[in-house]
Motif scaffolding. Structure first.
Motif: not given
Length: 372
Positions: A146-153, A181-183
């Protein structure tokens, strides 16, 4: 993509297939396919596929700009695509990305990406396989944080269909709780490395992705079941494509056997040749029947039937594409003849969404469950 039974008649399906074949005769003839081996496919072909035939979004719901068709219609389209050895982003977009988007059931994502995919403005693909090349959710090791309201892959993906060019990448990664998860990742996202691969089949572009803190938006919740369901559909559409390629190979060699004269008669009149061509036809019709049966299946039945279709279509295409080369004699081994293009597509397709051994093992598990 709807799970409702298709109401399309056999006559309408035949007309649908004929319209696609007529278009692909000029969009994906031998010259166009060969041009696409070392250069980008002609964008005018994609404009026709999306704007006139409406193929990229055929499995998307109508409320999200798609055609609302079923797999019954889709297998007809992909059989024609396989027959024409169609290069370009149709498989990655319509057979991989769209079924996953639909299976994930994220209304916001469908509203955001669906209309652009259906119009052809946005191409997409799925990044699942990693270093071992296995199309298996269990093999995913890429990480999502998780990164704030999003994600980092973070991680890597291998053998990604159209991975170097797609505008939208649906990347499968592990979440902190160990789930799948699907991103959604934009093609130009920071930290995303895309390397085009030189593979056996140059008509189907593949790439390796490196993910170094790539910003992403999660699509849906836990993606495990959605990936399995979408893979069943993708496997079915690949099998339809394989049937089309096998049929084209048989058509090529039957035509040649009727023209090639040896000992003052066409080689097609010799019993040994007749027998091999008859066996090839049986293989194709068996595979086509399996594909059409699977296209009318859903849920657990589709999980089983898509594997059967994949096995029969893989066997038919690999065998007949090899016989196509052999029965053409010396000309069949040359670069100038198209036989090698189908042979290479057959070999790569046989491994793309699982090898025959994987299908057999999966079928054994399904049948064991059904018996229990």
């Amino acid at each position: 993509m709807t799970t409702e039974t298709s109401q399309t008649s056999l006559a309408e399906l035949a007309e649908f297939g004929a319209s696609i074949r007529a278009a692909l005769a000029t969009l994906s003839g031998s010259e166009q396919v060969r041009d696409a081996l070392f250069a980008d496919p002609d964008p005018r072909a994609w404009a026709v596929l999306a704007g006139q035939l409406e193929l990229p979004g055929m499995l998307l719901p109508e409320e999200h700009g798609g055609g609302g068709l079923t797999t019954v219609e889709a297998v007809v389209a992909f059989e024609e695509a396989g027959r024409a050895l169609l290069p370009g982003p149709l498989f990655g977009t319509a057979a991989l990305a769209v079924p996953l988007l639909v299976a994930l059931g994220d209304a916001d994502a469908l509203a955001r990406y669906g209309p652009a995919i259906a119009s052809g403005e946005l191409t997409a693909t799925v990044a699942l396989a990693e270093d071992d090349g296995a199309w298996s959710p269990a093999a995913v090791t890429a990480r999502a944080l998780p990164d704030g309201n999003g994600w980092r892959l973070t991680g890597g993906k291998h053998l990604v269909v159209d991975g170097a060019d797609a505008g939208l990448l649906l990347v499968l990664a592990r979440t902190p709780d160990g789930g799948l998860g699907a991103f959604a990742v934009e093609g130009g996202a920071g930290g995303l490395g895309r390397t085009a691969l030189v593979t056996l089949d140059l008509t189907r572009r593949m790439a390796r992705l490196t993910l170094d803190g790539v910003p992403a938006v999660r699509v849906g919740g836990d993606a495990g079941a959605a990936v399995e369901a979408a893979s069943d559909v993708a496997r079915l559409l690949l099998a339809a494509e394989q049937v089309g390629g096998a049929q084209r190979c048989l058509d090529m060699v039957v035509g040649y056997a009727g023209r090639r004269i040896q000992f003052a008669r066409p080689i097609g009149s010799f019993q040994a040749i007749k027998q091999r061509l008859a066996d090839a036809l049986v293989q194709i019709e068996s595979a086509r029947s399996a594909v059409q049966a699977a296209a009318r299946s859903t849920g657990r039945d589709l999980a089983r039937d898509s594997r059967v279709a994949a096995l029969l279509a893989t066997e038919a295409y690999t065998s007949i594409s090899a016989q196509n080369i052999q029965l053409h004699g010396g000309i069949g081994f040359t670069w100038e003849h198209d036989a090698h293009l189908y042979f290479k597509r057959a070999r790569t397709s046989a491994q793309l969404l699982g090898a025959p051994g994987d299908h057999v093992a999966a079928l054994a598990d399904v049948l064991a469950t059904e018996i229990d």
